[in-house]
Enzyme design. Sequence first.
Site, PDB file in Angstrom:
ATOM      1  N   ASN A 152     -12.471  15.431  22.688  1.00  0.00           N
ATOM      2  CA  ASN A 152     -12.410  13.993  22.410  1.00  0.00           C
ATOM      3  C   ASN A 152     -11.671  13.204  23.476  1.00  0.00           C
ATOM      4  O   ASN A 152     -11.832  12.001  23.567  1.00  0.00           O
ATOM      5  CB  ASN A 152     -11.775  13.727  21.041  1.00  0.00           C
ATOM      6  N   GLY A 191     -14.098  14.048   9.455  1.00  0.00           N
ATOM      7  CA  GLY A 191     -13.957  15.190  10.352  1.00  0.00           C
ATOM      8  C   GLY A 191     -12.724  16.016  10.044  1.00  0.00           C
ATOM      9  O   GLY A 191     -12.746  17.252  10.129  1.00  0.00           O
ATOM     10  N   GLN A 235     -17.306  14.880  18.061  1.00  0.00           N
ATOM     11  CA  GLN A 235     -17.660  13.997  19.177  1.00  0.00           C
ATOM     12  C   GLN A 235     -19.122  14.138  19.599  1.00  0.00           C
ATOM     13  O   GLN A 235     -19.603  13.335  20.397  1.00  0.00           O
ATOM     14  CB  GLN A 235     -16.751  14.276  20.389  1.00  0.00           C
ATOM     15  N   CYS A 278      -5.455   9.611  17.742  1.00  0.00           N
ATOM     16  CA  CYS A 278      -4.484  10.243  16.850  1.00  0.00           C
ATOM     17  C   CYS A 278      -3.162  10.542  17.537  1.00  0.00           C
ATOM     18  O   CYS A 278      -2.157  10.691  16.874  1.00  0.00           O
ATOM     19  CB  CYS A 278      -5.075  11.523  16.291  1.00  0.00           C
ATOM     20  N   THR A 284     -15.934  12.853  -6.857  1.00  0.00           N
ATOM     21  CA  THR A 284     -17.125  11.997  -6.950  1.00  0.00           C
ATOM     22  C   THR A 284     -17.570  11.575  -5.556  1.00  0.00           C
ATOM     23  O   THR A 284     -16.749  11.146  -4.739  1.00  0.00           O
ATOM     24  CB  THR A 284     -16.809  10.749  -7.820  1.00  0.00           C
TER      25      THR A 284
HETATM   26  N1  PLP Z   1     -12.194  16.174  15.611  1.00  0.00           N
HETATM   27  C1  PLP Z   1     -12.375  15.441  16.717  1.00  0.00           C
HETATM   28  C2  PLP Z   1     -12.828  16.112  17.979  1.00  0.00           C
HETATM   29  C3  PLP Z   1     -12.147  14.072  16.682  1.00  0.00           C
HETATM   30  O1  PLP Z   1     -12.330  13.338  17.800  1.00  0.00           O
HETATM   31  C4  PLP Z   1     -11.711  13.477  15.471  1.00  0.00           C
HETATM   32  C5  PLP Z   1     -11.398  12.023  15.412  1.00  0.00           C
HETATM   33  O2  PLP Z   1     -11.056  11.406  16.384  1.00  0.00           O
HETATM   34  C6  PLP Z   1     -11.564  14.295  14.338  1.00  0.00           C
HETATM   35  C7  PLP Z   1     -11.801  15.639  14.451  1.00  0.00           C
HETATM   36  C8  PLP Z   1     -11.138  13.721  13.018  1.00  0.00           C
HETATM   37  O3  PLP Z   1     -12.221  13.032  12.427  1.00  0.00           O
HETATM   38  P1  PLP Z   1     -11.962  11.927  11.291  1.00  0.00           P
HETATM   39  O4  PLP Z   1     -11.386  10.742  11.974  1.00  0.00           O
HETATM   40  O5  PLP Z   1     -13.327  11.650  10.719  1.00  0.00           O
HETATM   41  O6  PLP Z   1     -11.066  12.540  10.291  1.00  0.00           O
END
Ligand code: PLP
Length: 402
Positions: free
Chosen positions: A168, A69, A196, A345, A254
């Site tokens: 999220n 993401g 999400q 995060c 790749t």
């Molecule tokens: N965007 C949202 C709304 C998310 O909840 C997250 C991950 O928690 C991400 C982006 C990032 O995704 P990834 O963990 O696959 O890099």
Amino acid sequence: MIYFDNAATTRPDPVVVSVMNEYLTEQYANPSAGYSFSAGVRSDIYKARSNVAKLIGCLPEEVLFTSGGTESDNTAVIGGSYAGLLKLRGGAGGCSVSELIARPGPIPTVITSMIEHPAVLKAAHRLEKMGFRVIYLRPDLEGRISPDKLRSAMTDGTVLVSIMHANNEIGTIEDIASFGSIAHEYGALFHTDAVQTLGHEHIDVKEMNTDMLSGSGHKLYGPKGVGILYVKRSVKLEPYIVGGGQENGLRSGTENVPAIMGLSKAASLAYERMDADNAYIMGLRDRMYLRLTELTDGCVLNGAPLMVGSRLAGNLHVSFKDVEGSSLIIRLDMKGIMCSTGSACSQGEGRPSHVMEAIGADRDTLNGSLRLSLSRYNTESEVDSAAEQIAKEVEFLRSVRC
Ligand code: PLP
């Protein structure tokens, strides 16, 4: 262990794991090689692209596989803004980004929201450093961004609008189709972070008026380290990662074949069982909320009401008055219950949630928050025992509060 942190990541489906195993142990060819061993893998990747395309209503060629993401969001926000800038200024003509921005004409502007994931917010900060103007829309108390606010922020210089499909942390689902149509009225590109919602909410990129849409494998019972970026065929996106020209030149490197095949399987499972899963998960979520309000005083729901279409089926975000959320999750962890105060995060950064701040939560609500995110693997007995444990810990933390 009771796992209630599925917004952070989901347990991969066993069928996904067995598909991935085949591509790790047997079908390990590099899809770009010229022999027949590779041709089979190449065609399997095409099928994977088609499976994802079916889930979001686009053409297989419009699906890019990425590393997750975060990369999808970065590519869409930075690559999309650059593409929009080129259109606004009528081509690069050998100029750098800062020279293009400085040329006479409307100020190149990107509009996003204050509650985006850092994968979008930090990409937007980078654009600001490059000289773009960035507007961050504030949501209402329930976490909703108003289409009227977006309309009043739009100008002739708006090159990109990026607003997430669902948040999220608090789970609020946004009115994506309206944002897309407003962006298009002004000739801007529209991106949505659907990390999400991919595999959890019905997505039709055409009905949602999106030019780009990000998703991630590990939020829909698939693997980590793989994501998708839908890019509408008519959009000339500037690649963010360059090299060997894979993914139609838009994302070199790749291909992570086992992860792509795992994501594809997860997408097919989601296509078949999304409604049934959601009904089940929502039942558990509502039961959890009911139990918590019965067993504790001062339990407040944050975000949108617990209604279909307003909020993610598996999201429950509450605050307990006079309780420190971070202490609560540590005590629950000690009892084998995994949950969080906000996004994975921002954990450990020691800062209050930017989402809760943006919706105007007061100090008590902000400090005492708990996010429980449920999955198809959770059960009623897990809900009941976790609710009892949460109530006990809330009572304990209140009793020792000075
Ligand atoms: N965007 C949202 C709304 C998310 O909840 C997250 C991950 O928690 C991400 C982006 C990032 O995704 P990834 O963990 O696959 O890099």
